[in-house]
Design an enzyme around this catalytic site. Structure first.
Site, PDB file in Angstrom:
ATOM      1  N   SER A 431      31.295 -76.530  23.623  1.00 35.60           N
ATOM      2  CA  SER A 431      29.864 -76.343  23.889  1.00 35.60           C
ATOM      3  C   SER A 431      29.307 -75.169  23.092  1.00 35.60           C
ATOM      4  O   SER A 431      30.017 -74.210  22.787  1.00 35.60           O
ATOM      5  CB  SER A 431      29.631 -76.115  25.381  1.00 35.60           C
ATOM      6  OG  SER A 431      30.349 -74.988  25.833  1.00 35.60           O
ATOM      7  N   HIS A 692      33.472 -64.982  28.060  1.00 36.26           N
ATOM      8  CA  HIS A 692      32.807 -64.716  29.336  1.00 36.26           C
ATOM      9  C   HIS A 692      32.131 -63.347  29.352  1.00 36.26           C
ATOM     10  O   HIS A 692      31.555 -62.951  30.357  1.00 36.26           O
ATOM     11  CB  HIS A 692      33.819 -64.825  30.478  1.00 36.26           C
ATOM     12  CG  HIS A 692      34.451 -66.183  30.539  1.00 36.26           C
ATOM     13  ND1 HIS A 692      35.668 -66.443  29.960  1.00 36.26           N
ATOM     14  CD2 HIS A 692      34.010 -67.351  31.059  1.00 36.26           C
ATOM     15  CE1 HIS A 692      35.949 -67.727  30.139  1.00 36.26           C
ATOM     16  NE2 HIS A 692      34.965 -68.292  30.791  1.00 36.26           N
TER      17      HIS A 692
END
Length: 756
Positions: A431, A692
């Site tokens: 993604s 993250h």
């Protein structure tokens, strides 16, 4: 008989918690505004439980990010990279540990036992524990003073806290726990002094395969606490499975023992019947499933309560969910679009608390008061049975134990000849950033405010933009970016039969990241191609290979709320059978590099070692079944994240994927160390940077990760990639990080040439 709750969802009915955090991180609100919003949410959650007539309401289960991180900060276990010596931890320190900062890499994040919740891993090396504050006491006093609630403070117990941490030597486990024990004693003593009459001490690690030596250590820990604070009102709480040492656990010097009679319930019930239960203790019985979203069969649950009463007096029995309700959405009340029959058999957090109250009334002999609730429960279950959703053939038995006819060593030269990739090929996990514009486009189309023609045109523009960016960056294997996907499981579930979707069924995954798991309510089957159009369009824009991107059968299973009437292996193979059709469609359309992601394969692993092989056997079987039929030249990739994969390296090898990418960076080299003891001889990419965190790592930092990896893995099989998909990152930082990653790979290639 009382009712109790072990924990309540933090995120709010409308994800107010998530929105408050992200607004603060974006500097749109102040710290004072954030804390005010969080207090309002926290108190509201207590009010809801009070209205549901829960007798023992948990306090201190609320958090600004993660409850394990809360414990670490409370005990001053803060890595030096986040603090100057002697500094007091601030909110900035707290969030830096969770998310990283410009100058410091975030702490590792991993799965909370076998769930899809992730916790921040405490780092114990060089720790000098000290009590920075008594957070459970603050939560207890807030509930008491603001709402008049005499709550039940929740603390993660010393054994489980240390077992969930890193940076201590196993032979120094006792010494490590002893260093924390004075702090635990101080926290508990101050709670007792403030009037706390019940204190929940979570020790979920007692349901894992612990040794007799460690159980003896746990006994000594609680004896020491009891010696320091006589008659401390501790409820030692376990969940997710049956306790390993039942006799020893129920003999611990505490006021009550919490056991899970849903997951591992048969073993706990058998132990209760065999060994009895101490007459001086309270049994807190987890009788409502805290991890799944189906209503309970209240008559069956009442019968279970009756069985428990044969061994424990009513006044020493507490009814509660099997675990914290953190793992289910808040309430079904806004689910107006679901089929009424399906909605009738769903129970989220609030509805589960209602079920508890009903069971308490039944146990008290007040059947007339809950007659309506019982009849509604009967009718809902009967309607599900009548629906026919769960009838018919479950799955094809010929799918089990299928595998590709050629070995990896036979496939590898054929694939190398076909793809002609450079040494250390670069790629991403799938993604790309989902900007506000991307999300808005999807939302407008879903609402019918944007035509399908316009929607598809816009999606193609995003794909074209990012194919161009990838080519400019010099990546070797490209992806289309997944802009059409809100969630990697929901996307596929919407296109397969047997799935349903909630409007507001959000649960916390990590930090402010919430997911909306699909509901597998019936037999799963393929209807039409799901990913072919976007992937083929992306491939038409470039001469470089574009990977087809699928979510694997085990991840779809583990990240969904699953029907409760079939073995998990059957459902996994149903999903695998559906995916075989999609893999075939991609291959026939000319997409011959296909990634089947299994990020959740590890989290389904049972907590007891003796139960794990059976799970791994069917999980591997389901994955292989989804792609066993492809050509030898078709390269199958998979991706996994956040896990202790050295525990299951044989199963990873058995998946027989041509290339696997694994999250590595947050483990600070530990994943790479695992390969020093294990040989892996298929294509592999160990993530070279943490996606993250908003931090952009330097080329040198990523080059060092590659260098370290190449000391244990052959360069001819090594791939260079980020840790995970880039959906949640901003465009600017994504491009900057990938630019450095490609440069690091090229530098590593030059170093290898020089050495050669």
């Amino acid at each position: 008989m009382l009712t109790s709750n072990l924990g309540y969802p933090r995120i709010g009915e409308n994800r107010e918690w998530k929105k408050a955090l992200e607004s603060f991180w974006a500097n749109d609100t102040t710290e004072e505004q954030l804390l005010a919003t969080m207090k309002e949410l926290r108190l509201n959650h207590l009010r809801v439980q009070q209205e549901q007539e829960v007798d023992l309401i948990p306090v201190g289960d609320f958090t600004l990010y993660d409850h394990v991180l809360d414990m670490a900060v409370m005990f001053g276990i803060i890595p030096k990279r986040f603090l100057q010596q002697g500094d007091t931890p601030t909110l900035s320190t707290y969030f830096a540990m969770a998310r990283g900062s410009k100058n410091a890499q975030a702490c590792e994040m991993t799965k909370w036992y076998n769930t899809n919740y992730h916790y921040i891993v405490p780092e114990l090396h060089d720790a000098a524990p000290r009590l920075t504050k008594n957070a459970p006491l603050e939560a207890y006093l807030e509930a008491k003073n603001e709402l008049g609630i005499d709550g039940k403070p929740v603390i993660l117990g010393p054994y489980s806290f240390v077992k969930l941490a890193k940076g201590y030597e196993e032979d120094k486990l006792q010494e490590t726990i002893q260093s924390l024990l004075p702090l635990y004693i101080q926290v508990i003593q101050e709670l007792v002094d403030a009037g706390a009459r019940s204190i929940q001490v979570d020790e979920p690690s007692l349901v894992t395969s612990i040794s007799a030596r460690e159980m003896a250590l746990v006994t000594r820990i609680y004896e020491q606490i009891n010696e320091a604070i006589a008659d401390a009102p501790l409820f030692l709480q376990t969940y997710f499975d049956a306790v390993t040492f039942y006799e020893e656990v129920v003999s611990l010097p505490v006021k009550g023992i919490g056991l899970d009679f849903v997951h591992g319930g048969a073993k706990n019930l058998e132990a209760l019947r065999t060994f009895g239960f101490p007459e001086d203790k309270v049994l807190a019985a987890g009788i409502i499933d805290g991890r799944n979203i189906w209503i309970s069969n209240l008559r069956e649950r009442h019968e279970l309560v009756h069985q428990l009463e044969q061994h424990v007096a009513k006044d020493r029995l507490v009814l509660q969910p099997s675990c914290s309700l953190l793992h289910v959405p808040v309430t079904t009340k806004r689910e107006e679009k679901l089929d009424p029959t399906l909605l009738g058999v769903l129970a989220f957090a609030n509805e589960k608390l209602t079920e508890l109250h009903t069971l308490k009334q039944l146990a008290a002999g007040n059947e007339a008061e809950v007659k309506e609730a019982l009849e509604a429960n009967d009718d809902a279950l009967a309607a599900l049975e009548k629906s026919g959703w769960r009838s018919g053939a479950a799955t094809s038995h010929n799918l089990e134990n299928k595998k590709r006819p050629q070995s990896f060593n036979e496939r590898r030269p054929l694939q190398e000849e076909k793809w002609q990739l450079p040494l250390l090929p670069t790629t991403t996990i799938g993604s790309f950033p989902q900007t506000k514009d991307v999300r808005r486009t999807r939302s407008l189309w879903r609402k019918g405010e944007l035509s399908t023609v316009e929607y598809e045109r816009t999606m193609k523009s995003y794909i074209e933009k990012w194919i161009n960016i990838q080519e400019e960056l010099g990546l070797d294997v490209l992806v289309h970016g997944e802009f059409e996907r809100n969630d990697m499981v929901e996307f596929f579930g919407e296109k397969l039969d047997g799935f349903a979707f909630t409007a507001n069924g959000w649960v916390q995954s990590y930090g402010s990241r919430c997911v909306k798991p699909p509901i597998i309510y019936g037999n799963v089957s393929f209807t039409e191609p799901m990913t072919v159009a976007e992937t083929v369009y992306a491939q038409s824009l470039t001469d470089k290979p574009v990977k087809g991107m699928l979510t694997g059968p085990v991840t779809i299973l583990n990240w969904s709320f699953v029907r409760d009437d079939l073995p998990l292996t059957v459902i996994a193979h149903q999903i695998a059978e559906a995916l075989t059709h999609e893999v075939t469609a991609l291959e026939e359309a000319g997409i011959e590099m296909i990634q089947i992601d299994e990020p959740a394969i590890r989290e389904g692993l049972p907590l007891k070692a003796e139960d794990q092989q059976e799970y791994l056997d069917w999980a591997v079987s389901a994955f292989r079944a989804s792609c066993a039929h492809v050509k030898a030249t078709t390269q199958i990739h998979t991706h996994m994240c956040y896990s202790e994969f050295h525990e299951m390296i044989e199963a990873i090898d058995d998946l027989d994927a041509d290339v696997i990418s694994i999250e590595t960076s947050r483990s600070h080299g530990e994943m790479i160390s695992a390969f020093e003891k294990t040989t892996y001889e298929k294509g592999i990419g160990l993530g070279v940077y943490d996606i993250h965190s908003p931090r952009v790592p330097s080329e040198e930092e990523m080059l060092n990760v590659i260098r370290r990896a190449l000391t244990v893995l052959p360069a001819s099989l090594f791939w260079v990639n980020p840790d995970c998909g880039l959906k949640t990152r901003a465009e600017k930082e994504t491009v900057a990080a990938l630019k450095n990653m490609v440069a690091a790979a090229r530098a590593a290639r030059e170093e290898l040439k020089t050495k050669a």
